[in-house]
Design a protein around this motif. Structure first.
Motif, PDB file in Angstrom:
ATOM      1  N   VAL A   1       0.869  -1.177   0.000  1.00 55.25           N
ATOM      2  CA  VAL A   1       0.000   0.000   0.000  1.00 55.25           C
ATOM      3  C   VAL A   1       0.905   1.226   0.000  1.00 55.25           C
ATOM      4  N   ARG A   2       0.596   2.196  -0.858  1.00 57.13           N
ATOM      5  CA  ARG A   2       1.386   3.427  -0.911  1.00 57.13           C
ATOM      6  C   ARG A   2       0.584   4.591  -0.338  1.00 57.13           C
ATOM      7  N   THR A   3       1.261   5.398   0.475  1.00 60.23           N
ATOM      8  CA  THR A   3       0.676   6.610   1.039  1.00 60.23           C
ATOM      9  C   THR A   3       1.520   7.796   0.599  1.00 60.23           C
ATOM     10  N   ILE A   4       0.874   8.854   0.142  1.00 57.31           N
ATOM     11  CA  ILE A   4       1.571  10.090  -0.203  1.00 57.31           C
ATOM     12  C   ILE A   4       1.681  10.913   1.074  1.00 57.31           C
ATOM     13  N   LEU A   5       2.909  11.269   1.453  1.00 59.42           N
ATOM     14  CA  LEU A   5       3.151  11.984   2.699  1.00 59.42           C
ATOM     15  C   LEU A   5       3.191  13.495   2.524  1.00 59.42           C
ATOM     16  N   ALA A   6       3.696  13.971   1.380  1.00 57.58           N
ATOM     17  CA  ALA A   6       3.831  15.420   1.171  1.00 57.58           C
ATOM     18  C   ALA A   6       4.041  15.710  -0.308  1.00 57.58           C
ATOM     19  N   TRP A   7       3.810  16.961  -0.675  1.00 62.23           N
ATOM     20  CA  TRP A   7       3.989  17.452  -2.039  1.00 62.23           C
ATOM     21  C   TRP A   7       4.901  18.672  -2.006  1.00 62.23           C
ATOM     22  N   GLY A   8       5.621  18.927  -3.088  1.00 59.52           N
ATOM     23  CA  GLY A   8       6.448  20.126  -3.184  1.00 59.52           C
ATOM     24  C   GLY A   8       7.390  20.046  -4.364  1.00 59.52           C
ATOM     25  N   THR A   9       8.488  20.779  -4.273  1.00 56.91           N
ATOM     26  CA  THR A   9       9.495  20.715  -5.325  1.00 56.91           C
ATOM     27  C   THR A   9      10.316  19.447  -5.127  1.00 56.91           C
ATOM     28  N   ALA A  10      11.024  19.045  -6.165  1.00 53.05           N
ATOM     29  CA  ALA A  10      11.879  17.859  -6.051  1.00 53.05           C
ATOM     30  C   ALA A  10      12.939  18.084  -4.975  1.00 53.05           C
ATOM     31  N   GLU A  11      13.489  19.276  -4.903  1.00 53.33           N
ATOM     32  CA  GLU A  11      14.504  19.585  -3.890  1.00 53.33           C
ATOM     33  C   GLU A  11      13.932  19.468  -2.475  1.00 53.33           C
ATOM     34  N   GLN A  12      12.744  19.994  -2.261  1.00 55.84           N
ATOM     35  CA  GLN A  12      12.097  19.896  -0.943  1.00 55.84           C
ATOM     36  C   GLN A  12      11.827  18.442  -0.564  1.00 55.84           C
ATOM     37  N   MET A  13      11.340  17.655  -1.521  1.00 55.71           N
ATOM     38  CA  MET A  13      11.003  16.268  -1.224  1.00 55.71           C
ATOM     39  C   MET A  13      12.256  15.427  -0.973  1.00 55.71           C
ATOM     40  N   TYR A  14      13.337  15.711  -1.687  1.00 58.16           N
ATOM     41  CA  TYR A  14      14.603  15.022  -1.441  1.00 58.16           C
ATOM     42  C   TYR A  14      15.100  15.349  -0.038  1.00 58.16           C
ATOM     43  N   GLU A  15      15.016  16.620   0.349  1.00 60.76           N
ATOM     44  CA  GLU A  15      15.449  17.034   1.681  1.00 60.76           C
ATOM     45  C   GLU A  15      14.592  16.377   2.765  1.00 60.76           C
ATOM     46  N   LEU A  16      13.293  16.356   2.567  1.00 62.23           N
ATOM     47  CA  LEU A  16      12.397  15.742   3.544  1.00 62.23           C
ATOM     48  C   LEU A  16      12.639  14.232   3.627  1.00 62.23           C
ATOM     49  N   GLU A  17      12.844  13.584   2.485  1.00 66.96           N
ATOM     50  CA  GLU A  17      13.155  12.157   2.468  1.00 66.96           C
ATOM     51  C   GLU A  17      14.412  11.879   3.294  1.00 66.96           C
ATOM     52  N   THR A  18      15.442  12.674   3.091  1.00 65.98           N
ATOM     53  CA  THR A  18      16.701  12.496   3.815  1.00 65.98           C
ATOM     54  C   THR A  18      16.509  12.669   5.314  1.00 65.98           C
ATOM     55  N   ILE A  19      15.784  13.695   5.718  1.00 64.83           N
ATOM     56  CA  ILE A  19      15.518  13.935   7.140  1.00 64.83           C
ATOM     57  C   ILE A  19      14.791  12.742   7.754  1.00 64.83           C
ATOM     58  N   LEU A  20      13.745  12.279   7.085  1.00 68.82           N
ATOM     59  CA  LEU A  20      12.982  11.143   7.616  1.00 68.82           C
ATOM     60  C   LEU A  20      13.835   9.882   7.706  1.00 68.82           C
ATOM     61  N   LEU A  21      14.621   9.610   6.686  1.00 71.24           N
ATOM     62  CA  LEU A  21      15.456   8.406   6.703  1.00 71.24           C
ATOM     63  C   LEU A  21      16.507   8.470   7.804  1.00 71.24           C
ATOM     64  N   LEU A  22      17.072   9.640   8.036  1.00 70.11           N
ATOM     65  CA  LEU A  22      18.043   9.791   9.122  1.00 70.11           C
ATOM     66  C   LEU A  22      17.384   9.561  10.478  1.00 70.11           C
ATOM     67  N   GLU A  23      16.195  10.140  10.654  1.00 71.61           N
ATOM     68  CA  GLU A  23      15.479   9.985  11.924  1.00 71.61           C
ATOM     69  C   GLU A  23      15.031   8.542  12.152  1.00 71.61           C
ATOM     70  N   LEU A  24      14.533   7.913  11.125  1.00 69.56           N
ATOM     71  CA  LEU A  24      13.970   6.573  11.271  1.00 69.56           C
ATOM     72  C   LEU A  24      15.014   5.468  11.298  1.00 69.56           C
ATOM     73  N   SER A  25      16.122   5.654  10.604  1.00 70.87           N
ATOM     74  CA  SER A  25      17.099   4.569  10.510  1.00 70.87           C
ATOM     75  C   SER A  25      17.748   4.258  11.853  1.00 70.87           C
ATOM     76  N   ALA A  26      17.896   5.247  12.690  1.00 73.00           N
ATOM     77  CA  ALA A  26      18.518   5.008  13.993  1.00 73.00           C
ATOM     78  C   ALA A  26      17.638   4.132  14.882  1.00 73.00           C
ATOM     79  N   ALA A  27      16.336   4.302  14.776  1.00 78.02           N
ATOM     80  CA  ALA A  27      15.422   3.586  15.672  1.00 78.02           C
ATOM     81  C   ALA A  27      14.860   2.305  15.077  1.00 78.02           C
ATOM     82  N   THR A  28      14.896   2.162  13.773  1.00 79.25           N
ATOM     83  CA  THR A  28      14.176   1.052  13.148  1.00 79.25           C
ATOM     84  C   THR A  28      15.001   0.320  12.098  1.00 79.25           C
ATOM     85  N   ARG A  29      16.259   0.152  12.353  1.00 82.73           N
ATOM     86  CA  ARG A  29      17.110  -0.526  11.370  1.00 82.73           C
ATOM     87  C   ARG A  29      16.521  -1.887  10.997  1.00 82.73           C
TER      88      ARG A  29
END
Length: 98
Positions: free
Chosen positions: A58-86
């Motif tokens: 199942v796919r959920t859309i989390l946010a919309w914006g420019t490609a640069e904004q979405m890349y930045e948001l993706e990176t932030i989320l992956l950094l936050e989540l990878s530490a707790a949920t490897r």
């Protein structure tokens, strides 16, 4: 982060999360395009699993914006989540190079 999140369906790109409902494993990514243009993800492993059993994803859309904004948001989320949920994600990179 608040400045990067747009919940209205507007923008050149979107941030998404796939959920494997069988294993609860997830994939976070962004895509420059539209949700219905056929793009799946850049993960070979998730793509392989999806090909075998698409009904389990199942796919959920989390946010919309420019490609640069979405890349930045993706990176932030992956950094936050990878530490707790490897191991809970199909993602193998957090976008940062060593």
């Amino acid at each position: 982060i608040k400045d990067l999140v747009n919940h209205e369906e507007t923008g050149e790109a979107f941030l998404y999360m796939w959920i494997d409902t069988k294993t609860d494993r997830k994939y976070i990514g962004y895509h420059k395009g539209t949700p219905d243009d056929g793009y799946l993800c850049s993960s070979e492993l998730m793509g392989f699993e999806y090909e075998k059993r698409p009904e389990d994803f199942v796919r959920t859309i989390l946010a919309w914006g420019t490609a640069e904004q979405m890349y930045e948001l993706e990176t932030i989320l992956l950094l936050e989540l990878s530490a707790a949920t490897r191991g809970a994600f199909y993602n193998v990179s957090n976008n940062l190079r060593n």
